[in-house]
Design an enzyme around this catalytic site. Structure first.
Site, mmCIF file in Angstrom:
data_model
loop_
_atom_site.group_PDB
_atom_site.id
_atom_site.type_symbol
_atom_site.label_atom_id
_atom_site.label_comp_id
_atom_site.label_asym_id
_atom_site.label_seq_id
_atom_site.Cartn_x
_atom_site.Cartn_y
_atom_site.Cartn_z
ATOM 1 N N ILE A 38 0.836 -1.203 0.000
ATOM 2 C CA ILE A 38 0.000 0.000 0.000
ATOM 3 C C ILE A 38 0.868 1.249 0.000
ATOM 4 O O ILE A 38 0.616 2.209 -0.743
ATOM 5 C CB ILE A 38 -0.954 0.007 1.211
ATOM 6 C CG1 ILE A 38 -1.958 -1.148 1.111
ATOM 7 C CG2 ILE A 38 -1.692 1.338 1.308
ATOM 8 C CD1 ILE A 38 -2.798 -1.339 2.354
ATOM 9 N N LYS A 41 2.288 1.806 -3.475
ATOM 10 C CA LYS A 41 1.297 2.220 -4.462
ATOM 11 C C LYS A 41 0.781 3.630 -4.202
ATOM 12 O O LYS A 41 0.553 4.398 -5.143
ATOM 13 C CB LYS A 41 0.128 1.232 -4.494
ATOM 14 C CG LYS A 41 0.486 -0.122 -5.063
ATOM 15 C CD LYS A 41 0.986 -0.001 -6.482
ATOM 16 C CE LYS A 41 1.444 -1.324 -7.052
ATOM 17 N NZ LYS A 41 1.984 -1.173 -8.419
ATOM 18 N N GLU A 42 0.549 3.973 -2.931
ATOM 19 C CA GLU A 42 0.034 5.305 -2.618
ATOM 20 C C GLU A 42 1.111 6.366 -2.774
ATOM 21 O O GLU A 42 0.835 7.488 -3.193
ATOM 22 C CB GLU A 42 -0.521 5.321 -1.188
ATOM 23 C CG GLU A 42 -1.739 4.445 -0.966
ATOM 24 C CD GLU A 42 -2.972 4.954 -1.697
ATOM 25 O OE1 GLU A 42 -3.028 6.164 -2.009
ATOM 26 O OE2 GLU A 42 -3.880 4.137 -1.954
ATOM 27 N N GLY A 43 2.354 5.990 -2.457
ATOM 28 C CA GLY A 43 3.423 6.972 -2.455
ATOM 29 C C GLY A 43 3.249 7.945 -1.302
ATOM 30 O O GLY A 43 2.156 8.107 -0.755
#
Length: 601
Positions: A38, A41-43
């Protein structure tokens, strides 16, 4: 005060009579694997930003709400703490789904839904999305049957829209989440995989399916969505490379497909309905329709039942097919429960999974794309003896123990009898550009000089190069365009030469001549490819190439661009040979690199 205390006692008594226990509530936690996933992917952005189409500002690891304002900033430690708080909220939400809908979730299923919820918000279960409906039904259909893997992956995959429309990165994330959900595959290296297709209705309207469709990699496309357009009928779905995709094709890579329309009334099509398998759709009489049973954990496919008199056959790759009649067809895949199963692990190949003792286990070499320039040599295992051949297929009989098999490869072509260049006597599978030439032949960018020769070492002329670019451009009409060349007559390259001049993809020597028989040098080809791509110049250091000083000034930017993009890589001697004639093999290699590296085809 007494009244208040009595009221509290009454409440406590009532609660004591209700059959409820806090320990009965689900209390699963996200694993370390999904936490790292997560975050990746979110950064993490430490200053507030606003995404197109969003109402609120966002900060940290995708944290977005009305409290975040423009100009807000965080330290990394604050961002990590905020992430931990958000994660607890989404863990609690998914635990709530488990309790409310009586779900049975493994750790990987829980993780996948936590990631999905983190990205989509907690209210997604109240929307009309298929994935919400499936979750509430414990991922079973209305008859209580477990949904096929591809349907679950597709339900994940279509949730990919952002403020600017379809976001490719979201499609990829959804497929990854589906693989975590289905197979516990956190790294994307498992034997099961999916690809996506993005559809452009091209002035029409989709009547079935969505603009994004997820398919099982290695399976036939069961059917492409249908579309309508007033006064036209759908001729098929065409890729950027000019290839039509349909039921006959194997899903191998992600694609962008555009609807192709023809004027008039559509030919009559009949419906194929496949229960518990792939292959449903509408087809014209006489076409070949491919079928595949669903993968169903714990069950073995036993055969097909059919309502219509069609003959179902199997091809050499193990796929089922039949010829479409002039009537509707309903086919059902039959299964039986598997008992006594063990695990097969295949390294450097496909076929991993769980198999029943005594069953025939097929092994699949890595594809040409996965093992570029190599072919399978043997399968090594201390557990079983692998039989068969590349043409008939490799297999072994499943023993009553777990099995590990490893594929060993040597230089050569992995397409065997399906190799596009197999008919050319001058193209050995050991040729340095064998696969690139195969690609160009397969996509009709280059063909042989005659029926049995490709002539890989022959130079390319301007006429030949013109026809190649014209084919890549999908051969647009040149009707009404003047022929500017006094040496171009009614030859095979006439339309290509006129198109090149009108599009600016040409070498203008100021003489008004096309010079069709002039040999094209490596720097000239780079120049033409550079103009065709309409890309920007790249300032690249050429000092590693001893003859870079011999590049003519008009071609310097083009050569720098081609080298920076990996289209031209130089010779083994560290030279560019910019003024040497480009051979047909070199042109094939550079075209392949351009189409795959630059255009991502």
């Amino acid at each position: 005060m007494k009244r208040c205390m009595s009221f509290i006692l009454v409440l406590l008594l009532l609660f004591s009579l209700v059959p409820f226990s806090a320990s009965a509530a689900s209390s699963m936690k996200a694993s370390g694997n999904i936490i790292e996933y997560i975050k990746e992917k979110e950064g993490c952005r430490l200053e507030a930003y606003k995404l197109p189409g969003e109402d609120y500002w966002t900060i940290g690891y995708g944290h977005s709400d009305s409290q975040v304002k423009q100009g807000d900033k965080l330290t990394q430690d604050e961002a990590d703490k905020l992430f931990a708080q958000d994660l607890k909220k989404y863990e609690a939400a998914v635990n709530g789904y488990i309790d409310e809908y009586n779900l049975s979730f493994s750790q990987s299923k829980f993780d996948a839904i936590v990631s999905f919820t983190y990205n989509c918000g907690t209210n997604w279960v109240d929307k009309s999305w298929r994935i919400a409906k499936y979750l509430k039904n414990n991922f079973k259909d209305s008859n209580g049957k477990v949904l096929p893997d591809q349907e679950i992956a597709d339900a994940f995959g279509v949730i990919c829209n952002g403020g600017e429309g379809i976001i490719t990165g979201l499609i990829e994330r959804r497929i990854e989440e589906a693989k975590i959900f289905l197979y516990g595959d956190y790294t994307g290296t498992g034997s099961h995989d999916f690809v996506y297709v993005k559809l452009d209705a091209n002035g029409g309207t989709l009547t079935t399916g969505n603009r994004v469709v997820i398919y099982t990699k290695g399976q036939h496309y069961s059917s492409m969505p249908e579309a309508t357009r007033s006064g036209y009928y759908l001729d098929g779905w065409k890729s950027d490379a000019g290839y039509y995709y349909g039921n006959r094709d194997i899903a191998k890579k992600n694609l962008n497909l555009t609807a192709m329309w023809l004027k008039g009334t559509a030919p009559t099509k009949y419906t194929v309905t496949v229960n518990d398998g792939f292959g449903s759709g509408k087809n014209r009489p006489g076409v070949t329709v491919y079928l595949s049973p669903y993968e169903k954990s714990g069950y073995r496919f036993t055969g097909w039942s059919k309502s219509t008199d069609v003959t179902i056959k199997m091809d050499s790759d193990g796929f089922y097919y039949f010829t479409m009649p002039s009537k509707n067809v309903t086919i059902t895949a039959n299964y039986e429960e598997i008992k006594s199963v063990y695990t097969v692990t295949v390294n450097n190949g496909g076929g991993s999974g769980k198999y029943e003792v005594g069953s025939k286990v097929m092994l699949y070499p890595l594809s040409t794309e996965e093992k570029f320039g190599y072919k399978i040599s043997s399968w090594q295992s201390n557990d079983v003896t692998v039989k068969g051949s590349a043409s008939t297929g490799f297999y072994f009989t499943m023993p009553s123990k777990n099995v590990t098999v490893t594929g060993v490869y040597v230089r050569g072509c992995n397409r065997f009898d399906n190799c596009p260049s197999i008919g050319y006597s001058d193209l050995s599978e050991m040729h340095w550009a064998h696969y690139e030439i195969d690609y160009c032949i397969d996509n009709k960018l280059l063909i042989g000089t005659d029926a049995t020769a490709f002539a890989p070492d022959d130079p390319m002329t301007r006429a030949m190069i013109a026809t190649v670019f014209y084919r890549i451009a999908d051969m647009p009409s040149v009707a009404g365009k003047a022929n500017p060349y006094s040496d171009v007559f009614d030859e095979y390259y006439r339309d290509a030469a006129i198109w090149m001049h009108s599009s600016g993809v040409n070498i203008n020597d100021g003489s008004g001549l096309f010079c069709p028989d002039s040999i094209v040098s490596r720097q000239e080809f780079a120049y033409l490819l550079y103009k065709f791509s309409a890309d920007s110049a790249v300032d690249t250091d050429l000092t590693d190439f001893s003859d870079s000083g011999s590049i003519a000034e008009p071609y310097l930017d083009a050569m720098k661009w081609a080298i920076s993009q990996g289209i031209i890589i130089g010779t083994d001697e560290g030279t560019l040979e910019p003024q040497s004639g480009a051979t047909r093999a070199e042109i094939a290699a550079m075209l392949y690199r351009y189409l795959h590296i630059v255009n991502s085809i």
